[in-house]
Motif scaffolding. Sequence first.
Motif, PDB file in Angstrom:
ATOM      1  N   LYS A  16     123.665  44.067 -24.001  1.00 49.08           N
ATOM      2  CA  LYS A  16     122.242  43.744 -23.887  1.00 49.08           C
ATOM      3  C   LYS A  16     121.867  42.608 -24.841  1.00 49.08           C
ATOM      4  CE  LYS A  16     120.480  48.247 -22.396  1.00 49.08           C
ATOM      5  NZ  LYS A  16     119.526  49.351 -22.717  1.00 49.08           N
ATOM      6  N   PRO A  17     121.048  41.658 -24.402  1.00 49.87           N
ATOM      7  CA  PRO A  17     120.713  40.499 -25.243  1.00 49.87           C
ATOM      8  C   PRO A  17     120.051  40.852 -26.575  1.00 49.87           C
ATOM      9  CG  PRO A  17     120.127  40.060 -22.962  1.00 49.87           C
ATOM     10  CD  PRO A  17     120.502  41.504 -23.038  1.00 49.87           C
ATOM     11  N   ASP A  18     119.333  41.974 -26.609  1.00 49.23           N
ATOM     12  CA  ASP A  18     118.675  42.342 -27.859  1.00 49.23           C
ATOM     13  C   ASP A  18     119.588  43.130 -28.795  1.00 49.23           C
ATOM     14  OD1 ASP A  18     118.813  44.821 -26.655  1.00 49.23           O
ATOM     15  OD2 ASP A  18     116.648  45.145 -26.547  1.00 49.23           O
ATOM     16  N   GLY A  19     120.845  43.304 -28.393  1.00 45.69           N
ATOM     17  CA  GLY A  19     121.817  43.981 -29.246  1.00 45.69           C
ATOM     18  C   GLY A  19     121.641  45.481 -29.329  1.00 45.69           C
ATOM     19  N   SER A  20     120.842  46.052 -28.427  1.00 49.04           N
ATOM     20  CA  SER A  20     120.538  47.481 -28.506  1.00 49.04           C
ATOM     21  C   SER A  20     121.579  48.362 -27.835  1.00 49.04           C
ATOM     22  CB  SER A  20     119.165  47.757 -27.879  1.00 49.04           C
ATOM     23  OG  SER A  20     119.165  47.454 -26.489  1.00 49.04           O
ATOM     24  N   GLY A  21     122.615  47.756 -27.282  1.00 49.07           N
ATOM     25  CA  GLY A  21     123.649  48.564 -26.650  1.00 49.07           C
ATOM     26  C   GLY A  21     124.144  47.960 -25.360  1.00 49.07           C
ATOM     27  N   ARG A  22     124.433  48.815 -24.406  1.00 49.68           N
ATOM     28  CA  ARG A  22     125.087  48.417 -23.166  1.00 49.68           C
ATOM     29  C   ARG A  22     124.175  48.706 -21.977  1.00 49.68           C
ATOM     30  NH1 ARG A  22     131.285  50.517 -21.940  1.00 49.68           N
ATOM     31  NH2 ARG A  22     131.871  48.865 -20.473  1.00 49.68           N
ATOM     32  N   SER A 132     132.775  30.764 -13.456  1.00 45.39           N
ATOM     33  CA  SER A 132     132.262  30.148 -14.673  1.00 45.39           C
ATOM     34  C   SER A 132     131.032  30.925 -15.107  1.00 45.39           C
ATOM     35  CB  SER A 132     131.909  28.675 -14.438  1.00 45.39           C
ATOM     36  OG  SER A 132     130.980  28.543 -13.378  1.00 45.39           O
ATOM     37  N   PRO A 133     130.925  31.283 -16.392  1.00 45.08           N
ATOM     38  CA  PRO A 133     129.772  32.050 -16.853  1.00 45.08           C
ATOM     39  C   PRO A 133     128.526  31.177 -16.907  1.00 45.08           C
ATOM     40  CG  PRO A 133     131.160  31.435 -18.708  1.00 45.08           C
ATOM     41  CD  PRO A 133     131.891  31.005 -17.461  1.00 45.08           C
ATOM     42  N   PRO A 134     127.344  31.787 -16.865  1.00 44.56           N
ATOM     43  CA  PRO A 134     126.120  30.997 -17.024  1.00 44.56           C
ATOM     44  C   PRO A 134     126.149  30.221 -18.334  1.00 44.56           C
ATOM     45  CG  PRO A 134     125.589  33.216 -16.280  1.00 44.56           C
ATOM     46  CD  PRO A 134     127.048  33.211 -16.631  1.00 44.56           C
ATOM     47  N   SER A 183     119.727  35.105 -21.343  1.00 41.46           N
ATOM     48  CA  SER A 183     118.426  35.505 -21.871  1.00 41.46           C
ATOM     49  C   SER A 183     118.015  34.603 -23.039  1.00 41.46           C
ATOM     50  CB  SER A 183     118.497  36.959 -22.347  1.00 41.46           C
ATOM     51  OG  SER A 183     117.351  37.305 -23.092  1.00 41.46           O
ATOM     52  N   SER A 184     116.733  34.312 -23.133  1.00 41.90           N
ATOM     53  CA  SER A 184     116.228  33.520 -24.256  1.00 41.90           C
ATOM     54  C   SER A 184     116.246  34.325 -25.553  1.00 41.90           C
ATOM     55  CB  SER A 184     114.803  33.042 -23.970  1.00 41.90           C
ATOM     56  OG  SER A 184     113.930  34.156 -23.769  1.00 41.90           O
ATOM     57  N   VAL A 185     116.487  35.629 -25.456  1.00 38.73           N
ATOM     58  CA  VAL A 185     116.535  36.469 -26.656  1.00 38.73           C
ATOM     59  C   VAL A 185     117.673  36.036 -27.573  1.00 38.73           C
ATOM     60  CG1 VAL A 185     116.892  38.812 -27.537  1.00 38.73           C
ATOM     61  CG2 VAL A 185     115.440  38.434 -25.528  1.00 38.73           C
ATOM     62  N   ASP A 186     118.874  35.836 -26.976  1.00 41.13           N
ATOM     63  CA  ASP A 186     119.999  35.374 -27.805  1.00 41.13           C
ATOM     64  C   ASP A 186     120.691  34.135 -27.234  1.00 41.13           C
ATOM     65  OD1 ASP A 186     121.550  36.349 -25.724  1.00 41.13           O
ATOM     66  OD2 ASP A 186     122.569  37.882 -26.915  1.00 41.13           O
ATOM     67  N   GLY A 187     120.318  33.712 -26.032  1.00 41.41           N
ATOM     68  CA  GLY A 187     120.909  32.508 -25.447  1.00 41.41           C
ATOM     69  C   GLY A 187     122.330  32.687 -24.946  1.00 41.41           C
ATOM     70  N   VAL A 188     122.837  33.907 -24.960  1.00 46.51           N
ATOM     71  CA  VAL A 188     124.244  34.165 -24.630  1.00 46.51           C
ATOM     72  C   VAL A 188     124.395  35.210 -23.522  1.00 46.51           C
ATOM     73  CG1 VAL A 188     126.484  34.950 -25.514  1.00 46.51           C
ATOM     74  CG2 VAL A 188     124.950  33.601 -26.983  1.00 46.51           C
ATOM     75  N   HIS A 189     123.692  36.315 -23.670  1.00 49.44           N
ATOM     76  CA  HIS A 189     123.910  37.457 -22.781  1.00 49.44           C
ATOM     77  C   HIS A 189     122.881  37.514 -21.653  1.00 49.44           C
ATOM     78  CE1 HIS A 189     126.027  38.611 -26.567  1.00 49.44           C
ATOM     79  NE2 HIS A 189     126.962  38.886 -25.658  1.00 49.44           N
ATOM     80  N   LEU A 190     123.067  38.476 -20.771  1.00 46.50           N
ATOM     81  CA  LEU A 190     122.282  38.579 -19.552  1.00 46.50           C
ATOM     82  C   LEU A 190     121.405  39.829 -19.559  1.00 46.50           C
ATOM     83  CD1 LEU A 190     125.213  37.876 -17.062  1.00 46.50           C
ATOM     84  CD2 LEU A 190     123.597  36.198 -17.982  1.00 46.50           C
ATOM     85  N   ASP A 191     120.185  39.693 -19.047  1.00 44.33           N
ATOM     86  CA  ASP A 191     119.380  40.891 -18.848  1.00 44.33           C
ATOM     87  C   ASP A 191     119.867  41.591 -17.580  1.00 44.33           C
ATOM     88  OD1 ASP A 191     118.200  39.630 -16.628  1.00 44.33           O
ATOM     89  OD2 ASP A 191     116.439  39.001 -17.766  1.00 44.33           O
TER      90      ASP A 191
END
Length: 212
Positions: A16-22, A132-134, A183-191
Motif C-alpha cells: 500500500k502506498p501509505d505503508g500501512s500494509g498489504r 513494464s511497471p508504471p 500513487s502521489s502518496v509515495d510516487g512508487v506504489h499503486l492504490d
Amino acid sequence: MKTVLCYGDSLTWGYKPDGSGRHALADRWPQVLQAELGNGGHVVADGLNGRTTAFDDHLSGFERNAAKTLTTALGTHFPLDLVIIMLGTNDMKTFICGNALGTRRGMQRLIEIVRTAPYQLGVKAPDILIMSPPPLGETDGPEFRLVFEQGIEQSRLLAAFYEDAARQADCAFFDAGSVAKTSSVDGVHLDADNTRAIGKAIAPIVRGILDI
C-alpha cells in the motif's frame, strides 16, 4: 488447466502506498487476473518487496536479485505455461542502478533464464510476458523521493526499452503504465484501483497467449 507465474516486486506483492500494509487479496493484480481467467488458468503470485531485475541490494536481509532467484521459482512451480515478469521499479533506486538501459539488460537476462532453466521431465520453457511497471511519480514523501530522485526520468524510458527487448526475444509485452499510475502518496506504489486495473487489462492478452 494452464499455470501462470506472476513474478515481481512490491507492485505484485500488493504494498500500500501509505505503508500501512498489504492490499486485500482480491485487489492484487495477480488475483484479479485469476478471477478473470476463472477455471481456465491457475495463477501463482510471487512478489517480493524490493526485488530487482539483476542487481544486488546489500541493504536487505532477503535475496532481492531476481537473476539469482528466478530459477528457484521456476523449479518450484513447474510445469508452467506462462511467466509474467514485472520488475524494474527498484532498479531505479540511485544506489541500485538508476539507469533504464541497465534495467533493460537485467530484464533481458531474466528472459534468458526462463528460456534456459534446467526444466525436468521433458517440460518445455514457458511463454513469457514482459510488463513494464508504471513510471515513478513525483511525491513530497522524503524517503521515497530521495531514494528514487534520479530514477524518475529514467523510469519513463522503461516501456520503450522493454518493448524492444520483448520484440527481439519474441516475447509478449504490456505497458502497465498504459492503464495504471503510481500513487502521489509515495510516487512508487499503486492504490487498489490501479493494481486491479493491471489484472483486468492483461487478462485478454493472457487468454490469447494460452488459448483459453
